[in-house]
Design an enzyme around this catalytic site. Structure first.
Site, PDB file in Angstrom:
ATOM      1  N   ASP A  35      33.800  38.143   7.146  1.00 15.04           N
ATOM      2  CA  ASP A  35      34.994  37.774   7.900  1.00 15.04           C
ATOM      3  C   ASP A  35      34.837  38.190   9.369  1.00 15.04           C
ATOM      4  OD1 ASP A  35      37.754  37.578   8.828  1.00 15.04           O
ATOM      5  OD2 ASP A  35      38.281  37.468   6.705  1.00 15.04           O
ATOM      6  N   THR A  70      41.876  33.316   8.511  1.00 18.18           N
ATOM      7  CA  THR A  70      41.060  33.534   7.314  1.00 18.18           C
ATOM      8  C   THR A  70      41.303  32.523   6.193  1.00 18.18           C
ATOM      9  OG1 THR A  70      40.841  35.851   7.781  1.00 18.18           O
ATOM     10  CG2 THR A  70      40.585  35.219   5.484  1.00 18.18           C
ATOM     11  N   ASP A 191      35.541  42.153  10.505  1.00 17.51           N
ATOM     12  CA  ASP A 191      36.801  41.644  11.058  1.00 17.51           C
ATOM     13  C   ASP A 191      37.749  42.796  11.392  1.00 17.51           C
ATOM     14  OD1 ASP A 191      38.624  39.328  11.586  1.00 17.51           O
ATOM     15  OD2 ASP A 191      39.802  40.304  10.028  1.00 17.51           O
ATOM     16  N   HIS A 195      39.276  43.610  15.054  1.00 20.85           N
ATOM     17  CA  HIS A 195      40.715  43.667  15.349  1.00 20.85           C
ATOM     18  C   HIS A 195      41.087  45.006  15.984  1.00 20.85           C
ATOM     19  CE1 HIS A 195      42.378  40.019  13.642  1.00 20.85           C
ATOM     20  NE2 HIS A 195      41.671  40.182  12.551  1.00 20.85           N
ATOM     21  N   ASP A 238      34.418  32.967   8.960  1.00 22.76           N
ATOM     22  CA  ASP A 238      35.558  32.062   9.036  1.00 22.76           C
ATOM     23  C   ASP A 238      36.014  31.794  10.458  1.00 22.76           C
ATOM     24  OD1 ASP A 238      36.190  34.751   9.126  1.00 22.76           O
ATOM     25  OD2 ASP A 238      38.012  34.585   7.916  1.00 22.76           O
ATOM     26  N   HIS A 239      35.609  32.642  11.406  1.00 16.02           N
ATOM     27  CA  HIS A 239      36.055  32.523  12.803  1.00 16.02           C
ATOM     28  C   HIS A 239      35.380  33.633  13.597  1.00 16.02           C
ATOM     29  CE1 HIS A 239      38.395  35.998  11.748  1.00 16.02           C
ATOM     30  NE2 HIS A 239      38.936  35.330  10.752  1.00 16.02           N
ATOM     31  N   HIS A 344      42.186  36.303  16.524  1.00 14.26           N
ATOM     32  CA  HIS A 344      41.636  34.952  16.393  1.00 14.26           C
ATOM     33  C   HIS A 344      42.761  34.063  15.937  1.00 14.26           C
ATOM     34  CE1 HIS A 344      41.623  35.946  12.126  1.00 14.26           C
ATOM     35  NE2 HIS A 344      41.146  37.124  12.490  1.00 14.26           N
TER      36      HIS A 344
HETATM   37  P1  AMP Z   1      42.328  37.564   9.176  1.00 11.19           P
HETATM   38  O1  AMP Z   1      42.924  38.554  10.095  1.00 11.19           O
HETATM   39  O2  AMP Z   1      42.951  36.211   9.212  1.00 11.19           O
HETATM   40  O3  AMP Z   1      40.847  37.525   9.461  1.00 11.19           O
HETATM   41  O4  AMP Z   1      42.500  38.125   7.682  1.00 11.19           O
HETATM   42  C1  AMP Z   1      41.609  39.123   7.200  1.00 11.19           C
HETATM   43  C2  AMP Z   1      42.224  39.802   6.028  1.00 11.19           C
HETATM   44  O5  AMP Z   1      42.530  38.874   4.999  1.00 11.19           O
HETATM   45  C3  AMP Z   1      41.322  40.805   5.325  1.00 11.19           C
HETATM   46  O6  AMP Z   1      41.256  42.035   5.986  1.00 11.19           O
HETATM   47  C4  AMP Z   1      41.953  40.906   3.961  1.00 11.19           C
HETATM   48  O7  AMP Z   1      42.922  41.937   3.944  1.00 11.19           O
HETATM   49  C5  AMP Z   1      42.668  39.577   3.784  1.00 11.19           C
HETATM   50  N1  AMP Z   1      42.044  38.785   2.728  1.00 11.19           N
HETATM   51  C6  AMP Z   1      40.827  38.240   2.747  1.00 11.19           C
HETATM   52  N2  AMP Z   1      40.550  37.585   1.598  1.00 11.19           N
HETATM   53  C7  AMP Z   1      41.639  37.724   0.822  1.00 11.19           C
HETATM   54  C8  AMP Z   1      41.992  37.279  -0.500  1.00 11.19           C
HETATM   55  N3  AMP Z   1      41.135  36.552  -1.249  1.00 11.19           N
HETATM   56  N4  AMP Z   1      43.224  37.601  -0.963  1.00 11.19           N
HETATM   57  C9  AMP Z   1      44.082  38.310  -0.213  1.00 11.19           C
HETATM   58  N5  AMP Z   1      43.811  38.770   1.032  1.00 11.19           N
HETATM   59  C10 AMP Z   1      42.605  38.491   1.550  1.00 11.19           C
HETATM   60 ZN    ZN Z   2      39.147  36.131   8.883  1.00 13.27          ZN
HETATM   61 ZN    ZN Z   3      40.968  38.802  11.271  1.00 10.46          ZN
END
Ligand code: AMP
Ligand code: ZN
Ligand code: ZN
Length: 417
Positions: A35, A70, A191, A195, A238-239, A344
């Protein structure tokens, strides 16, 4: 890792070739998501085991889908559909027809198949009679099109990354026909470091070094099982990340009077659900009000973002400029640290939002650095690797043909290293 019979092995597995006719399982495919691994993070420090993958396979930047978050992007990678097509249009959503909310931490929602459209590759593979094991991939916990993967586990981010690797290795220990042909791994540590501390931080470099040690553990486990030369590994993110700052903040309650609209999602893509009859008012109040906030009605979101054709996209979408955050006066006062580091979600055309693509195995050419690849094409690529007939999708197999052994070579912009 590379052997002279790799080409032979791949040709044997090419669509229409022996593997299909003989009915044997295709070479396993392991899809790894790191991630937030921005396209340039691998160049930040010495990472010998990731460097081995680059040396022995294909590397490119991965251009995500909008919004660069994500859940929308993980599900685009495995379906070949844009978020407006597969329905996971954000990490946090409201569906008026279902009168239901979705968030990543809402276990009931994440496991509810009504949110997940399209056909993820594990379902395509299960329909073809193969077993799959998508560990922690968004969507893997839900029944989709009446099916589930053979192996799945409720998301638990406290599970150490080493245990995740060992689970995948254990699944690969199953014999012949019951061995999964498609498996996934998910790592969030890069990730989180991005952050919390930003793309230029020592903490990010430490997270990259930890990731390299995980790759070493994985490769050693595969080597011990004599699988490393036989299976394909695709590592994606993913980004990317862009640095944020308390100096680049849009305070929404200074712009939008209370009571006009419900805020469904926050930053950097604001999703607003106006109260009945107030859509025009909300648009007029916000449009042009802040020099770093672009405000659209859903039907007018720029076409290149592919972000109109789903009712889960709220009637008003406001997108902050790169590196700008949207928050409230209260959060700014109480948690200013949350506005440092990185985020992101912005336009995938921005290089800061590009992720990483690495691929290694008998199907892939060696030592090739290619032009950026859009993640929308990866479902078609993975179906080809697994000899599956793809479900309808928006990707194209031609876009990734250059990276495959025995396929079109030396296309413009792709250089052998
Ligand atoms: P983002 O900030 O959009 O990159 O989201 C990252 C966060 O998404 C991670 O730190 C996880 O806590 C959460 N995450 C990733 N995969 C899953 C999943 N399959 N189910 C629930 N939460 C998730
Ligand atoms: Zn992500
Ligand atoms: Zn993130």
């Amino acid at each position: 890792m590379r052997t002279s019979f790799r080409l032979v092995a791949w040709l044997a597995l090419a669509p229409g070739a022996a593997a299909c006719g003989s009915g044997g399982p295709p070479a396993p495919l392991l899809l790894i998501s790191v991630d937030g691994l921005r396209h340039d993070y691998l160049d930040k420090t010495d990472l010998p085991h990731l460097a081995r993958l680059v040396r022995e396979g294909v590397r490119a930047s991965l251009v995500p889908a909008f919004p660069t978050k994500t859940f929308p992007n993980h599900y685009t990678i495995v379906t070949g559909l844009y978020p407006e097509e597969h329905g996971i249009v954000a990490n946090t959503m409201y569906d008026a027809a279902l009168d239901a909310w979705f968030s990543m931490s809402n276990r009931a929602a994440v496991q509810d198949g009504r949110w997940w459209g399209g056909e993820p590759i594990w379902i395509t593979a299960e329909r073809a009679g193969w077993r799959t094991a998508p560990l922690f991939w968004p969507g893997s916990e839900a029944e989709i099109r009446g099916l589930r993967p053979t192996h799945w586990v409720p998301f638990d981010n406290t599970m150490p990354n080493e245990t995740r690797i060992d689970s995948v290795l254990a699944w690969l220990d199953a014999p012949g026909a019951v061995r999964p042909v498609f498996l996934t791994l998910y790592v969030s540590t890069v990730d989180v470091a991005g952050h919390d501390h930003g793309p230029e931080s020592a903490e990010l470099v430490a997270a990259l070094q930890d990731l390299d040690a995980l790759v070493e553990r994985l490769l050693a486990g595969l080597e011990r099982r004599q699988l490393l030369d036989e299976m394909n590994i695709v590592l994606v993110s993913d980004h990317g990340h862009a640095a944020t700052s308390p100096d680049r903040v849009i305070v929404i309650d200074d712009l939008l009077p209370a009571g006009l609209a419900r805020i469904v999602d926050w930053s950097p893509v604001l999703q607003l659900r106006p109260e009945p009859g107030l859509e025009d008012s909300v648009y007029r109040v916000l449009a042009g009000r802040h020099p770093h906030l672009q405000v659209y009605r859903r039907a007018d979101v720029p076409a290149h973002l592919h972000y109109r054709a789903n009712p889960r996209i709220q009637p008003i979408v406001a997108i902050a400029d790169e590196g700008w955050s949207i928050t409230t006066r209260r959060r700014l006062r109480e948690r200013p640290a949350a506005l440092m580091g990185a985020n992101h979600g912005w336009d995938p055309a921005l290089p800061s939002m590009w992720g990483t693509f690495l691929a290694v195995g008998p199907a892939f050419r060696q030592g090739l650095v290619g032009d950026p690849v859009a993640s929308i094409h990866l479902y078609e690529l993975m179906c080809r690797l697994l000899n599956l007939t793809p479900a309808p999708n928006s990707g194209s197999p031609d876009s990734t043909a250059w990276m495959l052994v025995g396929r079109a070579t030396a296309e413009k912009g792709n250089s052998e290293k």
